[in-house]
Design an enzyme around this catalytic site. Structure first.
Site, PDB file in Angstrom:
ATOM      1  N   LEU A  99       0.722  -1.103   0.035  1.00  0.00           N
ATOM      2  CA  LEU A  99       0.049   0.170  -0.007  1.00  0.00           C
ATOM      3  C   LEU A  99       0.788   1.453   0.019  1.00  0.00           C
ATOM      4  CD1 LEU A  99      -3.175   0.521  -0.028  1.00  0.00           C
ATOM      5  CD2 LEU A  99      -2.788   1.037   2.581  1.00  0.00           C
ATOM      6  N   CYS A 154      -3.861  -9.062   4.953  1.00  0.00           N
ATOM      7  CA  CYS A 154      -3.551  -7.672   5.732  1.00  0.00           C
ATOM      8  C   CYS A 154      -4.217  -7.826   7.020  1.00  0.00           C
ATOM      9  CB  CYS A 154      -3.897  -6.588   4.746  1.00  0.00           C
ATOM     10  SG  CYS A 154      -3.718  -4.943   5.674  1.00  0.00           S
ATOM     11  N   HIS A 168       2.397 -15.820   3.248  1.00  0.00           N
ATOM     12  CA  HIS A 168       3.267 -14.953   4.123  1.00  0.00           C
ATOM     13  C   HIS A 168       3.586 -15.784   5.328  1.00  0.00           C
ATOM     14  CE1 HIS A 168       4.283 -10.942   6.106  1.00  0.00           C
ATOM     15  NE2 HIS A 168       5.083 -11.716   6.450  1.00  0.00           N
ATOM     16  N   GLY A 194      10.333 -11.531   4.714  1.00  0.00           N
ATOM     17  CA  GLY A 194      11.780 -11.445   5.182  1.00  0.00           C
ATOM     18  C   GLY A 194      12.717 -11.862   4.128  1.00  0.00           C
ATOM     19  N   GLY A 207       9.083  -8.251  -0.789  1.00  0.00           N
ATOM     20  CA  GLY A 207       8.224  -6.992  -0.610  1.00  0.00           C
ATOM     21  C   GLY A 207       9.256  -5.884  -0.137  1.00  0.00           C
ATOM     22  N   ARG A 208       9.409  -5.443   0.774  1.00  0.00           N
ATOM     23  CA  ARG A 208      10.143  -4.127   1.112  1.00  0.00           C
ATOM     24  C   ARG A 208      11.385  -4.126   0.518  1.00  0.00           C
ATOM     25  NH1 ARG A 208       9.628  -4.823   7.396  1.00  0.00           N
ATOM     26  NH2 ARG A 208       9.087  -6.922   6.616  1.00  0.00           N
TER      27      ARG A 208
END
Length: 346
Positions: free
Chosen positions: A30, A110, A181, A223, A243-244
């Site tokens: 998001l 989420c 996840h 992770g 992701g990040r």
């Protein structure tokens, strides 16, 4: 539209598969994975499966903006939907298919309070029959893949049996691809950020899921920071979702095709990425867009290199200004150490 509310009481595994390559994907995030970031990411990897930010059915059906807009260069591209009303999800899926999306993914992962209040996200793990109805309704209106992204558990419901019951129930209505996840979610007491960090990772549980249900396409999320780690997971699973790290250190995408997907193409350099972003930026500005709409996504391009701090600072301090243009980007690039840039191209 007629929605079948019945759920098979003796779920069987659907062995049908789709052809979309999920070896490597970038997680829906998001406020991060908007169409500008996705265009940027696609320059570095032709094979990565890109996901939109989670979009709610209410926004698509009743919002004033075009929440399905994307650049054609982004394919393969999946839309992630948030919702729990089968009729609304089916309507949005039909619109997405008409707009050319390659996949529609249902968010069952989420954990935020706002999402729970809307009765979607991770809390839906406690309602597998409803998720199955949603998948069924979505599949009735399109032939593109309908997939689910979920957690390994929620709150005290975190046994392996709980996870497999969920997977079997949803698969019985035709979902054959799941992204897991590898953390459970605490629906109360932890923020979304804490839910990405505090519950321990359990990769072995996802590996076990693939062993027990080899017919399913199982990707893992959580992770993962390097392509070497991705290779370890791919030895046991069908795909990895990052992701990040893919956002904060985006240049890791430059070797995804070569290292993970067997594509023998030259690796794009950081300098070439900037060069190819400039026409896109100019087109955005010509339509009345702001420079920082795009530069906020590319700020990590030189992560770890000498001069990266100057690159980040110049963009942060100048891209938001009125009339900021591509010269801000070109000037920011001058802060990157010339030797470091040369080494990054070697």
């Amino acid at each position: 539209m007629s929605i079948n509310n019945s759920v098979n009481t003796t779920p069987k595994i659907d062995t049908s598969i789709d052809t979309l390559d999920r070896t490597f994907s970038i997680a829906p995030m998001l406020d991060w994975t908007d169409r500008h970031y996705r265009y940027f990411a696609r320059l570095m990897s032709a094979k990565a499966l890109l996901y939109t930010e989670m979009v709610t059915t209410g926004a698509i059906l009743h919002g004033k903006g075009d929440y399905l807009a994307y650049n054609t260069e982004e394919h393969p591209l999946a839309l992630q939907l948030g919702g729990s009303n089968p009729v609304d999800l089916a309507a949005c899926t039909k619109l997405a298919a008409e707009r050319g999306y390659d996949e529609v993914n249902l968010n069952v992962g989420c954990p935020s309070d706002r999402v729970q209040n809307g009765r979607f996200g991770a809390c839906l793990m406690a309602e597998p029959e409803l998720v199955a109805q949603c998948v069924d309704a979505m599949k009735q209106v399109t032939d593109i893949p309908i997939t689910v992204k979920t957690r390994i558990g929620i709150d005290e419901q975190d046994s392996y049996q709980f996870l497999t019951d969920f997977i079997e129930t949803v698969n019985a209505k035709g979902c054959t691809a799941f992204t897991i996840h590898a953390r459970k979610a605490w629906l109360q007491g932890l923020s979304p950020k804490e839910n990405r960090e505090i519950p321990p990772l359990d990769y072995d549980r996802v590996y076990q899921l693939k062993r027990d249900y080899p017919q399913l396409n199982i990707s893992i999320n959580g992770g993962i920071k390097t392509l070497e780690e991705a290779k370890v997971h791919l030895a046991q699973l069908d795909g990895v979702m990052v992701g990040r790290e893919a956002y904060q250190n985006p240049y890791i995408l430059a070797q995804v095709d070569q290292q993970l997907c067997g594509i023998d193409n030259p690796i794009i350099t950081r300098e070439q990425v900037i060069e190819q972003m400039l026409p896109y930026i100019e087109a955005h500005l010509a339509k009345g867009g702001r420079l920082n709409h795009i530069t906020r996504h590319i700020i990590g391009l030189f992560q770890g290199l000498p001069g990266s701090r100057g690159w980040r600072r110049h963009l942060s301090e100048n891209a938001h200004k009125p009339n900021a243009d591509i010269n801000v980007v070109l000037k920011a690039a001058e802060f990157v150490d010339a030797q470091a840039l040369a080494e990054s191209q070697a």
